[in-house]
Design a protein around this motif. Structure first.
Motif, PDB file in Angstrom:
ATOM      1  N   LEU A  72     -41.315  42.321   8.893  1.00  0.00           N
ATOM      2  CA  LEU A  72     -42.495  43.133   9.164  1.00  0.00           C
ATOM      3  C   LEU A  72     -43.764  42.315   8.934  1.00  0.00           C
ATOM      4  CD1 LEU A  72     -43.748  45.837   9.902  1.00  0.00           C
ATOM      5  CD2 LEU A  72     -43.489  46.561   7.516  1.00  0.00           C
ATOM      6  N   PHE A  73     -43.761  41.458   7.906  1.00  0.00           N
ATOM      7  CA  PHE A  73     -44.912  40.602   7.647  1.00  0.00           C
ATOM      8  C   PHE A  73     -45.159  39.653   8.824  1.00  0.00           C
ATOM      9  CE2 PHE A  73     -46.248  40.443   2.953  1.00  0.00           C
ATOM     10  CZ  PHE A  73     -46.158  41.818   2.864  1.00  0.00           C
ATOM     11  N   ASN A  74     -44.078  39.214   9.474  1.00  0.00           N
ATOM     12  CA  ASN A  74     -44.239  38.351  10.643  1.00  0.00           C
ATOM     13  C   ASN A  74     -45.013  39.068  11.739  1.00  0.00           C
ATOM     14  OD1 ASN A  74     -42.840  36.256   9.445  1.00  0.00           O
ATOM     15  ND2 ASN A  74     -40.876  36.828  10.361  1.00  0.00           N
ATOM     16  N   ARG A  75     -44.818  40.377  11.848  1.00  0.00           N
ATOM     17  CA  ARG A  75     -45.551  41.157  12.849  1.00  0.00           C
ATOM     18  C   ARG A  75     -47.040  41.221  12.494  1.00  0.00           C
ATOM     19  NH1 ARG A  75     -42.446  41.797  17.433  1.00  0.00           N
ATOM     20  NH2 ARG A  75     -40.259  41.912  16.748  1.00  0.00           N
ATOM     21  N   TYR A  76     -47.334  41.348  11.208  1.00  0.00           N
ATOM     22  CA  TYR A  76     -48.731  41.320  10.793  1.00  0.00           C
ATOM     23  C   TYR A  76     -49.344  39.948  11.080  1.00  0.00           C
ATOM     24  CZ  TYR A  76     -48.862  45.837   8.398  1.00  0.00           C
ATOM     25  OH  TYR A  76     -48.867  47.179   8.124  1.00  0.00           O
ATOM     26  N   ALA A 108     -51.511  39.468   3.912  1.00  0.00           N
ATOM     27  CA  ALA A 108     -51.545  38.242   3.111  1.00  0.00           C
ATOM     28  C   ALA A 108     -52.186  38.571   1.764  1.00  0.00           C
ATOM     29  CB  ALA A 108     -52.343  37.166   3.832  1.00  0.00           C
ATOM     30  N   ARG A 109     -51.674  38.007   0.703  1.00  0.00           N
ATOM     31  CA  ARG A 109     -52.123  38.388  -0.639  1.00  0.00           C
ATOM     32  C   ARG A 109     -53.622  38.198  -0.821  1.00  0.00           C
ATOM     33  NH1 ARG A 109     -52.732  36.221  -5.805  1.00  0.00           N
ATOM     34  NH2 ARG A 109     -52.204  37.706  -7.477  1.00  0.00           N
ATOM     35  N   ASP A 110     -54.185  37.137  -0.229  1.00  0.00           N
ATOM     36  CA  ASP A 110     -55.605  36.874  -0.444  1.00  0.00           C
ATOM     37  C   ASP A 110     -56.511  37.828   0.322  1.00  0.00           C
ATOM     38  OD1 ASP A 110     -55.188  35.922   2.112  1.00  0.00           O
ATOM     39  OD2 ASP A 110     -55.963  33.910   1.731  1.00  0.00           O
ATOM     40  N   ARG A 111     -55.930  38.702   1.149  1.00  0.00           N
ATOM     41  CA  ARG A 111     -56.735  39.686   1.866  1.00  0.00           C
ATOM     42  C   ARG A 111     -56.585  41.096   1.289  1.00  0.00           C
ATOM     43  NH1 ARG A 111     -56.721  39.326   8.229  1.00  0.00           N
ATOM     44  NH2 ARG A 111     -58.485  40.729   7.819  1.00  0.00           N
ATOM     45  N   LEU A 112     -55.691  41.249   0.326  1.00  0.00           N
ATOM     46  CA  LEU A 112     -55.504  42.557  -0.296  1.00  0.00           C
ATOM     47  C   LEU A 112     -56.650  42.862  -1.265  1.00  0.00           C
ATOM     48  CD1 LEU A 112     -51.664  42.411  -1.078  1.00  0.00           C
ATOM     49  CD2 LEU A 112     -52.798  43.431   0.924  1.00  0.00           C
ATOM     50  N   LEU A 113     -56.775  44.129  -1.614  1.00  0.00           N
ATOM     51  CA  LEU A 113     -57.840  44.583  -2.513  1.00  0.00           C
ATOM     52  C   LEU A 113     -57.231  44.971  -3.853  1.00  0.00           C
ATOM     53  CD1 LEU A 113     -59.727  46.883   0.054  1.00  0.00           C
ATOM     54  CD2 LEU A 113     -60.174  44.470  -0.483  1.00  0.00           C
ATOM     55  N   PRO A 114     -57.246  44.067  -4.846  1.00  0.00           N
ATOM     56  CA  PRO A 114     -56.625  44.390  -6.138  1.00  0.00           C
ATOM     57  C   PRO A 114     -57.358  45.527  -6.827  1.00  0.00           C
ATOM     58  CG  PRO A 114     -57.878  42.342  -6.270  1.00  0.00           C
ATOM     59  CD  PRO A 114     -57.835  42.714  -4.823  1.00  0.00           C
ATOM     60  N   ASP A 116     -49.372  41.248  -8.414  1.00  0.00           N
ATOM     61  CA  ASP A 116     -49.065  40.092  -9.252  1.00  0.00           C
ATOM     62  C   ASP A 116     -48.098  39.194  -8.485  1.00  0.00           C
ATOM     63  OD1 ASP A 116     -46.114  40.742 -10.545  1.00  0.00           O
ATOM     64  OD2 ASP A 116     -47.303  42.556 -10.203  1.00  0.00           O
ATOM     65  N   THR A 117     -48.204  37.896  -8.718  1.00  0.00           N
ATOM     66  CA  THR A 117     -47.514  36.916  -7.865  1.00  0.00           C
ATOM     67  C   THR A 117     -46.017  37.160  -7.779  1.00  0.00           C
ATOM     68  OG1 THR A 117     -49.196  35.267  -8.430  1.00  0.00           O
ATOM     69  CG2 THR A 117     -47.131  34.459  -7.484  1.00  0.00           C
ATOM     70  N   THR A 118     -45.383  37.426  -8.918  1.00  0.00           N
ATOM     71  CA  THR A 118     -43.930  37.602  -8.926  1.00  0.00           C
ATOM     72  C   THR A 118     -43.511  38.764  -8.044  1.00  0.00           C
ATOM     73  OG1 THR A 118     -43.718  36.686 -11.153  1.00  0.00           O
ATOM     74  CG2 THR A 118     -41.923  38.093 -10.366  1.00  0.00           C
ATOM     75  N   ASN A 119     -44.125  39.915  -8.242  1.00  0.00           N
ATOM     76  CA  ASN A 119     -43.702  41.099  -7.488  1.00  0.00           C
ATOM     77  C   ASN A 119     -44.189  41.077  -6.048  1.00  0.00           C
ATOM     78  OD1 ASN A 119     -42.129  42.880  -9.317  1.00  0.00           O
ATOM     79  ND2 ASN A 119     -43.940  42.630 -10.598  1.00  0.00           N
ATOM     80  N   TYR A 120     -45.339  40.469  -5.788  1.00  0.00           N
ATOM     81  CA  TYR A 120     -45.777  40.335  -4.389  1.00  0.00           C
ATOM     82  C   TYR A 120     -44.766  39.483  -3.616  1.00  0.00           C
ATOM     83  CZ  TYR A 120     -48.307  39.028  -0.212  1.00  0.00           C
ATOM     84  OH  TYR A 120     -48.645  38.811   1.107  1.00  0.00           O
ATOM     85  N   ASN A 121     -44.298  38.387  -4.215  1.00  0.00           N
ATOM     86  CA  ASN A 121     -43.341  37.525  -3.520  1.00  0.00           C
ATOM     87  C   ASN A 121     -42.020  38.229  -3.277  1.00  0.00           C
ATOM     88  OD1 ASN A 121     -45.190  35.435  -3.419  1.00  0.00           O
ATOM     89  ND2 ASN A 121     -44.425  34.414  -5.261  1.00  0.00           N
ATOM     90  N   ARG A 122     -41.584  39.031  -4.234  1.00  0.00           N
ATOM     91  CA  ARG A 122     -40.337  39.790  -4.037  1.00  0.00           C
ATOM     92  C   ARG A 122     -40.499  40.786  -2.891  1.00  0.00           C
ATOM     93  NH1 ARG A 122     -39.778  41.888 -10.114  1.00  0.00           N
ATOM     94  NH2 ARG A 122     -37.570  42.313  -9.823  1.00  0.00           N
ATOM     95  N   TYR A 123     -41.629  41.453  -2.901  1.00  0.00           N
ATOM     96  CA  TYR A 123     -41.957  42.442  -1.867  1.00  0.00           C
ATOM     97  C   TYR A 123     -42.045  41.772  -0.494  1.00  0.00           C
ATOM     98  CZ  TYR A 123     -45.341  45.374   0.748  1.00  0.00           C
ATOM     99  OH  TYR A 123     -46.015  46.101   1.695  1.00  0.00           O
ATOM    100  N   ALA A 124     -42.756  40.653  -0.414  1.00  0.00           N
ATOM    101  CA  ALA A 124     -42.929  39.961   0.859  1.00  0.00           C
ATOM    102  C   ALA A 124     -41.608  39.425   1.393  1.00  0.00           C
ATOM    103  CB  ALA A 124     -43.935  38.821   0.696  1.00  0.00           C
ATOM    104  N   GLY A 143     -41.773  59.343   1.926  1.00  0.00           N
ATOM    105  CA  GLY A 143     -42.115  57.934   2.036  1.00  0.00           C
ATOM    106  C   GLY A 143     -41.175  57.272   3.032  1.00  0.00           C
ATOM    107  N   ARG A 144     -41.057  55.959   2.963  1.00  0.00           N
ATOM    108  CA  ARG A 144     -40.165  55.256   3.874  1.00  0.00           C
ATOM    109  C   ARG A 144     -39.396  54.190   3.097  1.00  0.00           C
ATOM    110  NH1 ARG A 144     -41.558  57.439   8.679  1.00  0.00           N
ATOM    111  NH2 ARG A 144     -40.141  56.129   9.884  1.00  0.00           N
ATOM    112  N   THR A 145     -38.465  53.557   3.753  1.00  0.00           N
ATOM    113  CA  THR A 145     -37.625  52.560   3.095  1.00  0.00           C
ATOM    114  C   THR A 145     -38.411  51.291   2.794  1.00  0.00           C
ATOM    115  OG1 THR A 145     -36.914  51.760   5.265  1.00  0.00           O
ATOM    116  CG2 THR A 145     -35.487  53.370   4.151  1.00  0.00           C
ATOM    117  N   LEU A 146     -38.021  50.620   1.712  1.00  0.00           N
ATOM    118  CA  LEU A 146     -38.600  49.314   1.416  1.00  0.00           C
ATOM    119  C   LEU A 146     -38.073  48.276   2.401  1.00  0.00           C
ATOM    120  CD1 LEU A 146     -40.294  47.459  -0.416  1.00  0.00           C
ATOM    121  CD2 LEU A 146     -38.299  47.290  -1.944  1.00  0.00           C
TER     122      LEU A 146
END
Length: 456
Positions: free
Chosen positions: A60-64, A74-80, A46-54, A359-362
């Motif tokens: 790390l997202f810059n590396r992707y 990128a959100r539009d490439r994820l599989l909801p 969902d947009t709110t939580n994806y933006n918080r996460y990103a 798991g690992r750290t956020l």
């Protein structure tokens, strides 16, 4: 967690046929050595939580973003995911990365579910409990070797019995299998997860049963007569042994040779399924597991537990380059394995699940992540109660009630509860579960609802 003494089943307490042993059931533990990043596996959508996460993971997202073909985060490439219990999460949405596409397809087929934020616990713990040390904690948190062992056996490195072996012990005591030899099978070496008092693990390679050099390998010894002589020597066929240790050793060698040949002979026929497995390490292991399951009648087993494993998940750096490949290996191999079980008519009777050190750290350290605690895990099988996410999924923020620091999740579902759910499906009753999983009594929920209907 138990004073280092090691767990031991009180097998004498049980009626020999208390456990439900009808039909066939198999559990397959897919262990991901190194600590898979759960935050990069199940992603807020969902947009709110994806933006918080990103925002938290921006470096790390810059590396992707730098990867050839563009960012797979990128959100539009994820599989909801379309969850059967979506209402449990109050409008929040979740997605899988594209590399897990084959498992996303299984979710649409109600054959894959997720258990969120599961990990070792002694008792339920909150952030305040952790910071104040007001509740007992699992030993040696965040240590690779120790947490692998705690996940498998509820104790740090040096544990004697794992929960897979303890579940198998109950089934052997209930005479579920005509022959105990192939009750617990590993394609990934000797693992405490499969170690029990009665259950002794049988090891096979990623290509099938081992070739015993000097006996079964015609090219190993120079003379055609030597293999038979060597085998006779190993079996101590012409010796009178008075020493008890020598007798036990010779008996073990005889059983090993005979069992390996029994399995090897069963592998001589073509595989009884047309499913093509991916030619990666996990795919090879799961193909061997499928071949062993196919011989269940020949091997005389109604209950089996398997262990397979791959590494490469200790992603302190270069995570954007490593995790997508590992995800692709997991998804392709587990999808092929499920398809093979369906072909063999046991799709509802075999359940595979992932496990990992932690798991690992956020938060990230530029292009990687650090050791964590709780993690989200995948479960695949035809007997599941639809496409669901079980447990509590903390929001992608820092310093919430289950953050032990840097987004390192404090588990909200214990490994004991996770194991008990599989144990009930496997056929154990409540008394047997309590004895096999001594820590289970510390948690009010004993079955997290993965499966449909009763155990059998």
């Amino acid at each position: 967690m138990t004073g280092g003494a090691g767990f031991a089943l009180d097998l004498a307490r049980f009626n020999a046929f208390a456990a439900q042993t009808g039909g066939y059931r198999a559990l397959v533990c897919v262990f991901l050595f190194g600590g898979m990043d759960c935050h990069d596996t199940v992603i807020p959508y969902d947009t709110t939580n994806y933006n918080r996460y990103a925002d938290i993971r921006s470096s790390l997202f810059n590396r992707y973003d730098d990867l050839e073909g563009g960012s797979t985060r990128a959100r539009d490439r994820l599989l909801p995911m379309t969850l059967a219990n979506a209402s449990d999460f109050g409008g929040r949405q979740f997605a899988l990365p594209p590399e897990l596409g084959p498992l996303h397809e299984l979710m649409d087929e109600n054959a894959c579910s997720i258990v969120s934020n599961v990990g070792p616990l002694v008792v339920p713990v909150t952030r305040d409990d952790y910071q104040n040390r007001s509740a007992p904690l699992p030993p040696r948190l965040f240590s690779h070797n120790d947490q692998q062992s705690v996940w498998m056996a509820s104790q740090p490195e040096g544990a004697r019995f794992g929960w897979g072996g303890r579940l198998a012990d109950v089934m052997l005591e209930a005479n579920a299998n005509q022959d105990s030899t192939f009750t617990v099978v590993s394609t990934s070496g000797n693992q405490v997860f499969l170690s029990g008092q009665l259950a002794g693990q049988f090891e096979v390679g990623s290509n099938g049963p081992a070739v015993i050099r000097g006996i079964d390998d015609d090219n190993y010894l120079s003379s055609d007569a030597l293999p038979a002589l060597y085998e006779s020597h190993l079996r101590a066929q012409n010796e009178t042994l008075s020493n008890l240790l020598q007798r036990d050793y010779a008996s073990a060698v005889n059983r090993s040779i005979d069992a390996n040949r029994t399995l090897a002979e069963s592998f001589e026929a073509p595989a009884p399924f047309a499913t093509v497995f991916p030619q990666n390490y996990l795919g090879q292991q799961l193909q061997v597991v499928a071949r062993v399951i196919a011989q269940r009648a020949v091997l005389g087993v109604n209950r089996q537990i398997f262990f397979v494993g791959i590494g490469g998940f200790d992603s302190h750096s270069g995570q954007a380059n490593s995790i997508p490949n590992r995800h692709g290996e997991i998804a392709s191999a587990m999808r092929a394995f499920y398809d093979a079980t369906v072909e063999m008519g046991v799709g509802n009777d075999v359940t595979a699940f992932t496990a990992s050190d932690f798991g690992r750290t956020l938060t990230v350290n530029r292009d990687g992540t650090d050791h964590g605690w709780g993690a989200h895990h995948l479960v695949v099988g035809g007997g599941l109660a639809g496409s669901r996410m079980h447990g509590t999924f903390p929001e992608p923020v820092l310093e919430h009630a289950y953050d032990s620091g840097n987004g390192r999740l404090i588990p909200t579902t214990s490994v004991d509860q996770f194991a008990a759910t599989f144990g009930r499906w496997f056929g154990l009753n409540d008394t047997e579960l309590d004895d096999a999983l001594p820590g289970l009594s510390n948690f009010s929920t004993r079955d997290i609802g993965l499966f449909t209907g009763a155990a059998i």
